[in-house]
Design an enzyme around this catalytic site. Structure first.
Site, PDB file in Angstrom:
ATOM      1  N   LYS A  92       0.845  -1.196   0.000  1.00 24.31           N
ATOM      2  CA  LYS A  92       0.000   0.000   0.000  1.00 24.31           C
ATOM      3  C   LYS A  92       0.884   1.251   0.000  1.00 24.31           C
ATOM      4  O   LYS A  92       2.097   1.167   0.187  1.00 24.31           O
ATOM      5  CB  LYS A  92      -0.932  -0.017   1.216  1.00 24.31           C
TER       6      LYS A  92
HETATM    7  C1  LIG Z   1      -9.023  -4.679  -0.968  1.00 27.54           C
HETATM    8  C2  LIG Z   1      -8.233  -5.263   0.173  1.00 27.54           C
HETATM    9  N1  LIG Z   1      -8.852  -5.553   1.325  1.00 27.54           N
HETATM   10  C3  LIG Z   1      -8.184  -6.060   2.386  1.00 27.54           C
HETATM   11  C4  LIG Z   1      -6.830  -6.296   2.323  1.00 27.54           C
HETATM   12  C5  LIG Z   1      -6.130  -6.890   3.505  1.00 27.54           C
HETATM   13  O1  LIG Z   1      -5.214  -5.979   4.059  1.00 27.54           O
HETATM   14  P1  LIG Z   1      -4.166  -6.476   5.158  1.00 27.54           P
HETATM   15  O2  LIG Z   1      -3.065  -7.163   4.451  1.00 27.54           O
HETATM   16  O3  LIG Z   1      -3.703  -5.191   5.813  1.00 27.54           O
HETATM   17  O4  LIG Z   1      -4.887  -7.347   6.112  1.00 27.54           O
HETATM   18  C6  LIG Z   1      -6.138  -6.012   1.142  1.00 27.54           C
HETATM   19  C7  LIG Z   1      -4.708  -6.280   1.045  1.00 27.54           C
HETATM   20  O5  LIG Z   1      -4.120  -6.419   0.007  1.00 27.54           O
HETATM   21  C8  LIG Z   1      -6.850  -5.479   0.040  1.00 27.54           C
HETATM   22  O6  LIG Z   1      -6.245  -5.185  -1.115  1.00 27.54           O
END
Ligand SMILES: Cc1ncc(COP(=O)(O)O)c(C=O)c1O
Length: 385
Positions: free
Chosen positions: A190
């Site tokens: 991100k």
């Molecule tokens: C759209 C979306 N939702 C949720 C997540 C999950 O994020 P995290 O890795 O911080 O749990 C991601 C991670 O790539 C994502 O792209």
């Protein structure tokens, strides 16, 4: 055909976090302070994040996945409930729903934005539907005016999966304020990273208070409150909570990254515009849409391939890899993975299927030079079947 621009010395990655000496120093300061888990730096990061997004409350957690799970829980979502969400998303979107005991019901996307199509929601609502989980995919806000209108019609709360959308704006305001709760990710893929980490924003003080408790075992007093107490205080545990805490080391990185965010966004938007200006001339490729009400953050720069190249995506990816350019396939379709697979889903989600089969993510990161980008553009322009 050979390109005019010399290839780079090493592989151009699809993404790379920007972490400077200030982040290193901030972590060192935390390590030396003796307070390494959730503490004063988390509070500072939350305050600054809420101010940036322009909302009342920000609650830091261990990831966006745990943020989504808690957001669903505090809205009362659980066993026997349905939550409408897109399938074109990282699998964590659906997993968070399943972890609460509820069931994800997948809606198809608008092919122009890769986000949940508001018109699909009405077709999927049933007495079991308890919430809408909308995703701002690759940092382009979903059509929130239409989605909030459908949500109001059916009296459904809205959770925003803004894992990719920090800094993106909708009708001039930062994402993080439109639904009941918004969840962000600080994974290194991100724009703002803390290694791992997540944040939930809301303007509802009661929801924020419950989130703060649930993330640390539902403890009635935080560690900071207990540490600063001048009289004996005893905590209680009034419900079953979780350990979804962010550490102070992560938060210290987050504070520095947040101060860099506008610079990150400016650079990404500049590079994205450069890609679009050149690549939109290709007849076999669709560049990202920018609807008038949205200013995307370009967490990823995703194009869609058209025939005849569309069927040869892997061939194009290998051609680019052979020339030191790393790419990724499109966003996944959750309904095609084993835990969520069904023939009826596949038939009901044609635009999701097309986007996942023909999308391609190109390199984009803060440190990418314009010379490297020119090389990527030219290499793509020279691709032939
Ligand atoms: C759209 C979306 N939702 C949720 C997540 C999950 O994020 P995290 O890795 O911080 O749990 C991601 C991670 O790539 C994502 O792209």
């Amino acid at each position: 055909m050979s390109t005019l621009i010399a290839p780079p010395q090493s592989m151009i990655p699809v993404a790379r976090p920007y972490i400077g000496v200030e982040e290193e120093q901030a972590v060192l300061d935390v390590l030396r302070s003796g307070w390494v888990t959730q503490g004063p730096r988390v509070i500072e990061f939350e305050r600054q994040f809420a101010a940036y997004v322009g909302c009342e409350h920000a609650v830091a957690v261990s990831s966006c996945t745990t943020a989504l799970q808690l957001a669903l829980l505090v809205l009362g979502i659980g066993s026997g409930d349905d939550v409408i969400c897109p399938s074109l998303s990282f699998i964590a979107t659906a997993n968070a729903i399943v972890h609460t005991g509820a069931t994800p019901v997948f809606g198809d996307i608008d092919l122009a934005t890769y986000n949940l199509d508001a018109d699909e929601i009405g077709k999927l609502v049933s007495p079991r539907t308890k919430a809408i989980l909308v995703v701002h995919q690759v940092g382009l806000p979903a059509n929130m005016d239409a989605i909030m209108e459908v949500a109001a019609r059916y009296d459904l709360p809205v959770i925003e999966d803004a894992a990719c959308a920090i800094g993106a704006t909708y009708n001039g305001a930062h994402i993080g304020n439109l639904g009941n709760l918004t969840c962000f990710s600080f994974h290194p893929r991100k724009i703002l990273t803390t290694g791992e980490g997540g944040m939930i924003t809301t303007n509802d003080p009661a929801l924020a208070e419950r989130l703060r408790r649930l993330r640390q075992h539902a403890m009635s007093l935080s560690d900071v409150t207990r540490h600063n107490a001048t009289s004996i205080s005893t905590e209680t545990y009034d419900e079953v909570g979780f350990n979804f805490r962010m550490t102070d080391m992560q938060a210290a990185i987050g504070v520095i990254q947040l101060a860099r965010l506008d610079t990150f966004l400016q650079r990404r938007r500049h590079l994205a515009e450069r890609y679009t200006a050149s690549l939109r001339m290709l007849p076999w490729l669709v560049t990202p849409a920018t609807p008038a009400e949205s200013n995307p953050n370009y967490q990823s720069y995703m194009v869609r391939l058209l025939p005849p190249v569309a069927a040869q995506r892997d061939h194009l990816m290998q051609y680019l890899l052979d020339r030191s350019i790393s790419t990724r396939r499109s966003i996944m379709a959750i309904h095609r993975e084993l835990p969520y697979r069904s023939d009826s889903n596949d038939a009901a989600l044609p635009r999701t299927n097309l986007a996942t089969e023909t999308g391609l993510i190109l390199p984009l990161f803060h440190q990418m030079t314009e010379a490297d980008q020119d090389y990527i553009i030219e290499t793509i322009q020279h691709f032939t079947l």
